[in-house]
Design an enzyme around this catalytic site. Structure first.
Site, PDB file in Angstrom:
ATOM      1  N   SER A   9       0.855  -1.196   0.000  1.00  0.00           N
ATOM      2  CA  SER A   9       0.000   0.000   0.000  1.00  0.00           C
ATOM      3  C   SER A   9       0.884   1.236   0.000  1.00  0.00           C
ATOM      4  O   SER A   9       2.058   1.172   0.407  1.00  0.00           O
ATOM      5  CB  SER A   9      -0.850  -0.013   1.278  1.00  0.00           C
ATOM      6  OG  SER A   9      -1.537   1.203   1.438  1.00  0.00           O
ATOM      7  N   TYR A  68      -3.190   0.398  10.829  1.00  0.00           N
ATOM      8  CA  TYR A  68      -3.101   0.023   9.413  1.00  0.00           C
ATOM      9  C   TYR A  68      -1.723   0.370   8.847  1.00  0.00           C
ATOM     10  O   TYR A  68      -1.088  -0.445   8.175  1.00  0.00           O
ATOM     11  CB  TYR A  68      -4.198   0.738   8.619  1.00  0.00           C
ATOM     12  CG  TYR A  68      -4.235   0.339   7.151  1.00  0.00           C
ATOM     13  CD1 TYR A  68      -4.798  -0.869   6.752  1.00  0.00           C
ATOM     14  CD2 TYR A  68      -3.724   1.179   6.161  1.00  0.00           C
ATOM     15  CE1 TYR A  68      -4.849  -1.232   5.404  1.00  0.00           C
ATOM     16  CE2 TYR A  68      -3.771   0.824   4.819  1.00  0.00           C
ATOM     17  CZ  TYR A  68      -4.333  -0.383   4.445  1.00  0.00           C
ATOM     18  OH  TYR A  68      -4.369  -0.744   3.116  1.00  0.00           O
TER      19      TYR A  68
END
Ligand SMILES: NC(=O)c1ccc[n+]([C@@H]2O[C@H](COP(=O)([O-])OP(=O)(O)OC[C@H]3O[C@@H](n4cnc5c(N)ncnc54)[C@H](O)[C@@H]3O)[C@@H](O)[C@H]2O)c1
Length: 266
Positions: A144, A157
């Site tokens: 990501s 996260y």
């Protein structure tokens, strides 16, 4: 014309929807056959309806060792081998500010998120190692922009996606020379990425998400899952990337050269 993955056998986790689904669709379009570890029978039905016997599904949970083993075994029994593993299943924390989480709740939330985002990748990889060594295959992780930058998620996260950078490097080192280990790191993408159990939010439904991504990357738009799929093909293909390992390709609209705006707190 032959596809770029003609004759390949792949396993994609979390491939029922979103980025994983786009990877499955593209791999099959390029001549591969795919086992897909999905969370629901409806995702499995949908995949088989579209791809017939080129897709085979295991309904399970990436946090469960036996489900990962079952998915690898399905690839080997149905398709004869495993060439590519794509650990991809993930959950999000919706950028919940760190101080909004009660201290007593952190351990529980940490385990729920890291068990999917990190443990799930490790279990999938461990389950697939023998088959991948035999085929001289490769692993392509979904990372990501949150593997590199703050502000695209909350502390849990972003920590989990940073952890996977180290995982790619260490495994590229340990599993060479038979297995290449690489990753694609998407930026903001229009998917239904969800949260921890009980959280009904979905990323792309968040107010202003599309505009926020578009404003904060030089390329100026929110990507679609299909925008990343070709990069997975490149890293999966022995022919196209046989000298590439420990590489992370960013597919994020150029976040690095624009930087990210700080969110207003008022
Ligand atoms: N959407 C984005 O903006 C974005 C950006 C960068 C990275 N990512 C990453 O891409 C990956 C795919 O997410 P997405 O955006 O396509 O969202 P998505 O919700 O469409 O896909 C995630 C998939 O993981 C599955 N999943 C979740 N928990 C699971 C579990 N315990 N066991 C098995 N499957 C499980 C879900 O069912 C779903 O199919 C994730 O790792 C996410 O962190 C997403």
């Amino acid at each position: 014309m032959a596809g770029r993955l003609e004759g390949y056998s792949a396993l994609v986790t979390g491939g029922g929807k979103g980025i994983g689904r786009a990877v499955v669709d593209r791999f099959i379009a390029e001549g591969a056959r795919c086992v897909v570890l999905v969370r629901s029978d409806s995702d499995a039905d949908d995949l088989v309806a579209m791809h017939g016997d080129k897709a085979a599904c295991v309904t399970g949970d990436v946090r469960n060792w036996d489900d990962n083993v079952a998915a690898v075994e399905m690839a080997v029994t149905q398709f004869g081998k495993l060439d590519v593993l794509v650990p991809n299943a993930g959950v999000y924390d919706f950028s919940d500010p760190f101080e909004s989480i009660e201290g007593a709740d952190i351990e529980d939330r940490y385990r729920q998120l890291f068990d999917v985002n990190v443990l799930g990748y490790l279990l999938g990889t461990r389950a697939a190692v023998d088959a991948l060594r035999e085929s001289h295959g490769s692993i392509v992780y979904t990372l990501s922009s949150s593997s590199f930058f703050a502000g695209g998620g909350g502390a849990l996260y972003v920590s989990s996606k940073h952890a996977l950078v180290g995982t790619v490097k260490q495994l590229a080192y340990e599993l060479a020379p038979e297995i290449r280990v690489n990753a694609v790191a998407p930026g903001g993408t229009r998917t239904g990425l969800g949260g921890l159990p009980g959280d009904t939010r979905a990323l792309a439904d968040l107010d202003g998400f599309e505009d926020m991504v578009a404003r904060n990357v030089p390329l100026g738009f929110l990507s679609e899952p299909e925008d990343h799929a070709s990069l997975y093909v490149t890293l999966a293909s022995r022919e196209e990337s046989r000298f590439v390992t420990s590489e992370i390709i960013r597919s994020d609209g150029g976040i690095e050269v624009r930087g990210r705006r700080r969110r207003k707190t008022t």
